[in-house]
Design a protein around this motif. Structure first.
Motif, PDB file in Angstrom:
ATOM      1  N   LYS A  31       0.837  -1.202   0.000  1.00  0.00           N
ATOM      2  CA  LYS A  31       0.000   0.000   0.000  1.00  0.00           C
ATOM      3  C   LYS A  31       0.874   1.255   0.000  1.00  0.00           C
ATOM      4  O   LYS A  31       0.632   2.208  -0.759  1.00  0.00           O
ATOM      5  CB  LYS A  31      -0.911  -0.026   1.229  1.00  0.00           C
ATOM      6  CG  LYS A  31      -1.835   1.167   1.381  1.00  0.00           C
ATOM      7  CD  LYS A  31      -2.773   0.937   2.559  1.00  0.00           C
ATOM      8  CE  LYS A  31      -3.730   2.126   2.770  1.00  0.00           C
ATOM      9  NZ  LYS A  31      -3.019   3.327   3.244  1.00  0.00           N
ATOM     10  N   GLY A  32       1.895   1.257   0.839  1.00  0.00           N
ATOM     11  CA  GLY A  32       2.781   2.416   0.908  1.00  0.00           C
ATOM     12  C   GLY A  32       3.552   2.645  -0.374  1.00  0.00           C
ATOM     13  O   GLY A  32       3.738   3.796  -0.811  1.00  0.00           O
ATOM     14  N   ILE A  33       4.003   1.567  -1.007  1.00  0.00           N
ATOM     15  CA  ILE A  33       4.768   1.685  -2.248  1.00  0.00           C
ATOM     16  C   ILE A  33       3.888   2.214  -3.385  1.00  0.00           C
ATOM     17  O   ILE A  33       4.315   3.043  -4.186  1.00  0.00           O
ATOM     18  CB  ILE A  33       5.403   0.327  -2.608  1.00  0.00           C
ATOM     19  CG1 ILE A  33       6.544   0.002  -1.632  1.00  0.00           C
ATOM     20  CG2 ILE A  33       5.885   0.308  -4.043  1.00  0.00           C
ATOM     21  CD1 ILE A  33       7.654   1.056  -1.597  1.00  0.00           C
ATOM     22  N   PHE A  34       2.644   1.742  -3.458  1.00  0.00           N
ATOM     23  CA  PHE A  34       1.715   2.306  -4.444  1.00  0.00           C
ATOM     24  C   PHE A  34       1.532   3.802  -4.214  1.00  0.00           C
ATOM     25  O   PHE A  34       1.576   4.613  -5.153  1.00  0.00           O
ATOM     26  CB  PHE A  34       0.359   1.600  -4.370  1.00  0.00           C
ATOM     27  CG  PHE A  34       0.251   0.359  -5.203  1.00  0.00           C
ATOM     28  CD1 PHE A  34       0.116   0.449  -6.584  1.00  0.00           C
ATOM     29  CD2 PHE A  34       0.280  -0.900  -4.615  1.00  0.00           C
ATOM     30  CE1 PHE A  34       0.007  -0.699  -7.363  1.00  0.00           C
ATOM     31  CE2 PHE A  34       0.163  -2.046  -5.397  1.00  0.00           C
ATOM     32  CZ  PHE A  34       0.029  -1.947  -6.759  1.00  0.00           C
ATOM     33  N   GLU A  35       1.322   4.176  -2.959  1.00  0.00           N
ATOM     34  CA  GLU A  35       1.033   5.577  -2.645  1.00  0.00           C
ATOM     35  C   GLU A  35       2.194   6.492  -2.996  1.00  0.00           C
ATOM     36  O   GLU A  35       1.996   7.558  -3.597  1.00  0.00           O
ATOM     37  CB  GLU A  35       0.679   5.711  -1.165  1.00  0.00           C
ATOM     38  CG  GLU A  35      -0.666   5.100  -0.806  1.00  0.00           C
ATOM     39  CD  GLU A  35      -0.914   5.029   0.692  1.00  0.00           C
ATOM     40  OE1 GLU A  35      -2.049   4.677   1.081  1.00  0.00           O
ATOM     41  OE2 GLU A  35       0.022   5.312   1.473  1.00  0.00           O
ATOM     42  N   ILE A  36       3.418   6.108  -2.647  1.00  0.00           N
ATOM     43  CA  ILE A  36       4.543   6.998  -2.922  1.00  0.00           C
ATOM     44  C   ILE A  36       4.842   7.057  -4.414  1.00  0.00           C
ATOM     45  O   ILE A  36       5.237   8.104  -4.942  1.00  0.00           O
ATOM     46  CB  ILE A  36       5.801   6.585  -2.113  1.00  0.00           C
ATOM     47  CG1 ILE A  36       6.861   7.683  -2.158  1.00  0.00           C
ATOM     48  CG2 ILE A  36       6.386   5.283  -2.603  1.00  0.00           C
ATOM     49  CD1 ILE A  36       6.410   9.022  -1.584  1.00  0.00           C
ATOM     50  N   SER A  37       4.634   5.952  -5.128  1.00  0.00           N
ATOM     51  CA  SER A  37       4.838   5.969  -6.573  1.00  0.00           C
ATOM     52  C   SER A  37       3.826   6.888  -7.245  1.00  0.00           C
ATOM     53  O   SER A  37       4.168   7.637  -8.178  1.00  0.00           O
ATOM     54  CB  SER A  37       4.725   4.547  -7.137  1.00  0.00           C
ATOM     55  OG  SER A  37       5.724   3.711  -6.594  1.00  0.00           O
ATOM     56  N   GLU A  38       2.593   6.869  -6.762  1.00  0.00           N
ATOM     57  CA  GLU A  38       1.570   7.760  -7.313  1.00  0.00           C
ATOM     58  C   GLU A  38       1.847   9.211  -6.942  1.00  0.00           C
ATOM     59  O   GLU A  38       1.675  10.120  -7.767  1.00  0.00           O
ATOM     60  CB  GLU A  38       0.195   7.305  -6.832  1.00  0.00           C
ATOM     61  CG  GLU A  38      -0.225   5.984  -7.459  1.00  0.00           C
ATOM     62  CD  GLU A  38      -1.359   5.285  -6.747  1.00  0.00           C
ATOM     63  OE1 GLU A  38      -1.860   4.293  -7.302  1.00  0.00           O
ATOM     64  OE2 GLU A  38      -1.733   5.710  -5.627  1.00  0.00           O
ATOM     65  N   ASP A  39       2.299   9.449  -5.727  1.00  0.00           N
ATOM     66  CA  ASP A  39       2.661  10.807  -5.319  1.00  0.00           C
ATOM     67  C   ASP A  39       3.765  11.374  -6.210  1.00  0.00           C
ATOM     68  O   ASP A  39       3.738  12.557  -6.576  1.00  0.00           O
ATOM     69  CB  ASP A  39       3.141  10.834  -3.865  1.00  0.00           C
ATOM     70  CG  ASP A  39       2.011  10.640  -2.869  1.00  0.00           C
ATOM     71  OD1 ASP A  39       0.833  10.746  -3.280  1.00  0.00           O
ATOM     72  OD2 ASP A  39       2.297  10.361  -1.691  1.00  0.00           O
ATOM     73  N   ARG A  40       4.736  10.529  -6.543  1.00  0.00           N
ATOM     74  CA  ARG A  40       5.875  10.965  -7.354  1.00  0.00           C
ATOM     75  C   ARG A  40       5.611  10.775  -8.845  1.00  0.00           C
ATOM     76  O   ARG A  40       6.458  11.092  -9.660  1.00  0.00           O
ATOM     77  CB  ARG A  40       7.136  10.175  -6.968  1.00  0.00           C
ATOM     78  CG  ARG A  40       7.521  10.230  -5.511  1.00  0.00           C
ATOM     79  CD  ARG A  40       7.878  11.633  -5.076  1.00  0.00           C
ATOM     80  NE  ARG A  40       9.045  12.122  -5.771  1.00  0.00           N
ATOM     81  CZ  ARG A  40       9.348  13.421  -5.913  1.00  0.00           C
ATOM     82  NH1 ARG A  40       8.523  14.324  -5.423  1.00  0.00           N
ATOM     83  NH2 ARG A  40      10.432  13.788  -6.552  1.00  0.00           N
ATOM     84  N   GLN A  41       4.437  10.235  -9.183  1.00  0.00           N
ATOM     85  CA  GLN A  41       4.069   9.950 -10.576  1.00  0.00           C
ATOM     86  C   GLN A  41       5.183   9.171 -11.270  1.00  0.00           C
ATOM     87  O   GLN A  41       5.652   9.531 -12.372  1.00  0.00           O
ATOM     88  CB  GLN A  41       3.726  11.232 -11.324  1.00  0.00           C
ATOM     89  CG  GLN A  41       2.281  11.680 -11.085  1.00  0.00           C
ATOM     90  CD  GLN A  41       1.262  10.651 -11.595  1.00  0.00           C
ATOM     91  OE1 GLN A  41       1.086  10.499 -12.803  1.00  0.00           O
ATOM     92  NE2 GLN A  41       0.612   9.940 -10.681  1.00  0.00           N
ATOM     93  N   ALA A  42       5.577   8.088 -10.640  1.00  0.00           N
ATOM     94  CA  ALA A  42       6.656   7.233 -11.127  1.00  0.00           C
ATOM     95  C   ALA A  42       6.126   5.860 -11.489  1.00  0.00           C
ATOM     96  O   ALA A  42       5.311   5.291 -10.746  1.00  0.00           O
ATOM     97  CB  ALA A  42       7.747   7.096 -10.059  1.00  0.00           C
ATOM     98  N   PRO A  43       6.546   5.298 -12.618  1.00  0.00           N
ATOM     99  CA  PRO A  43       6.185   3.916 -12.922  1.00  0.00           C
ATOM    100  C   PRO A  43       6.730   2.990 -11.839  1.00  0.00           C
ATOM    101  O   PRO A  43       7.737   3.293 -11.194  1.00  0.00           O
ATOM    102  CB  PRO A  43       6.845   3.655 -14.274  1.00  0.00           C
ATOM    103  CG  PRO A  43       7.925   4.679 -14.378  1.00  0.00           C
ATOM    104  CD  PRO A  43       7.448   5.872 -13.618  1.00  0.00           C
ATOM    105  N   LEU A  44       6.057   1.849 -11.658  1.00  0.00           N
ATOM    106  CA  LEU A  44       6.355   0.995 -10.507  1.00  0.00           C
ATOM    107  C   LEU A  44       6.408  -0.468 -10.902  1.00  0.00           C
ATOM    108  O   LEU A  44       5.589  -0.933 -11.693  1.00  0.00           O
ATOM    109  CB  LEU A  44       5.256   1.193  -9.444  1.00  0.00           C
ATOM    110  CG  LEU A  44       5.190   0.195  -8.286  1.00  0.00           C
ATOM    111  CD1 LEU A  44       6.437   0.289  -7.412  1.00  0.00           C
ATOM    112  CD2 LEU A  44       3.917   0.432  -7.465  1.00  0.00           C
TER     113      LEU A  44
END
Length: 288
Positions: A31-44
């Motif tokens: 959940k945290g990794i999804f959230e920070i990737s979306e915050d930074r608009q970074a592919p994951l």
């Protein structure tokens, strides 16, 4: 959006950045990794190792897949360091969109044979495959000198070309001087960036770096500029996540997960954000 590793890394290869592959071992980390990737608009890339799969179970995969589908950034769910053809089949059956087959400890011809078999099967159902050539070290933190239990066998550029041609892998993990785990303080990791340049000049496909925890940021950043398009991050986020959890649990009165876990997730997200920026992945979701 959920996509396969080929689409994800093709953009990174074209635009010269690296996608972080964060290893998770529970839902809160994910959940945290999804959230920070979306915050930074970074592919994951959500990476899960067979040992981690044995811990979280296959039933968590549908939830991760659902979360990836509704994500605002492109996401691949990656089976990390699968060691057998049967494990690759399990990954395909349970919904992973990217598979790694790591037969790097086998002789070259055996590595080619098992990797090609996985590639043929995965490609038939639209999944991407990462192979590995050369061996990445594994550090023994208990050893007096901190040397690797399994020493690094550097990737041979000519063999890498032959390996890719014969197997058809979509990406290749190369051994250029990293080791799995955290380096003891007195051991100085060092990448062979000249070797990376030589391999990249010969291979058009995305290259992958494993075991980068503890390598200097400047060195990792330079590796990205020289052609690494996927970097695995496991120890760095797990250490800070569980260290913070131990700190919180020092208060023996706490018992509710929504009190205990959020500080650990926040600490992990700080490290993940730094990696995203270091890999020049921030903002790159707009390229997909």
């Amino acid at each position: 959006m959920l996509i396969n590793g080929t689409r994800l890394l093709a953009v990174a290869n074209e635009h010269n950045f690296a996608v972080p592959a964060f290893n998770i071992s529970d839902w809160a980390m994910g959940k945290g990794i999804f959230e920070i990737s979306e915050d930074r608009q970074a592919p994951l890339i959500v990476a899960i190792h067979p040992d981690e799969v044995s811990h979280i179970g296959h039933d968590l995969l549908p939830a991760l897949i659902h979360r990836a589908h509704r994500s605002s950034v492109p996401v691949a769910i990656h089976w990390d360091h699968g060691g057998t053809y049967e494990q690759a089949l399990t990954a395909i059956q349970t919904g992973f969109t990217s598979v790694m087959i790591d037969a790097s400890m086998l002789p070259f011809e055996e590595n080619v044979a098992i990797t090609k078999r996985v590639v043929d099967t995965a490609h038939a159902v639209g999944l991407s495959v990462e192979g590995e050539l050369g061996t990445i070290g594994k550090l023994d933190e208990q050893a007096e000198d901190g040397v690797a239990v399994s020493q690094i066998t550097y990737t041979d550029p000519a063999e890498a070309v032959e390996f890719v041609e014969r197997t058809g892998v979509d990406s290749l993990a190369v051994a250029i001087g990293t080791a799995h785990g955290l380096y003891p303080k007195h051991v100085k990791p060092e990448l062979k960036l000249d070797l990376l340049q030589e391999i990249k000049a010969l291979l058009p496909i995305p290259l992958v770096l494993h075991g980068g925890s503890g390598n200097p940021d400047a060195e990792i950043g330079q590796a990205v500029k020289l052609g690494v398009n996927k970097i695995n991050i496991s120890s760095d986020i797990k250490v800070v996540y569980h260290d913070k959890m131990r700190e919180v649990l020092a208060d023996a009165t706490l018992r509710e997960p929504n009190t205990i876990q959020p500080p650990a997730i926040a600490a992990m997200k700080e490290v993940a954000a730094q990696k995203i920026d270091l890999f020049d992945a921030a903002g790159k979701a707009s390229l997909y």
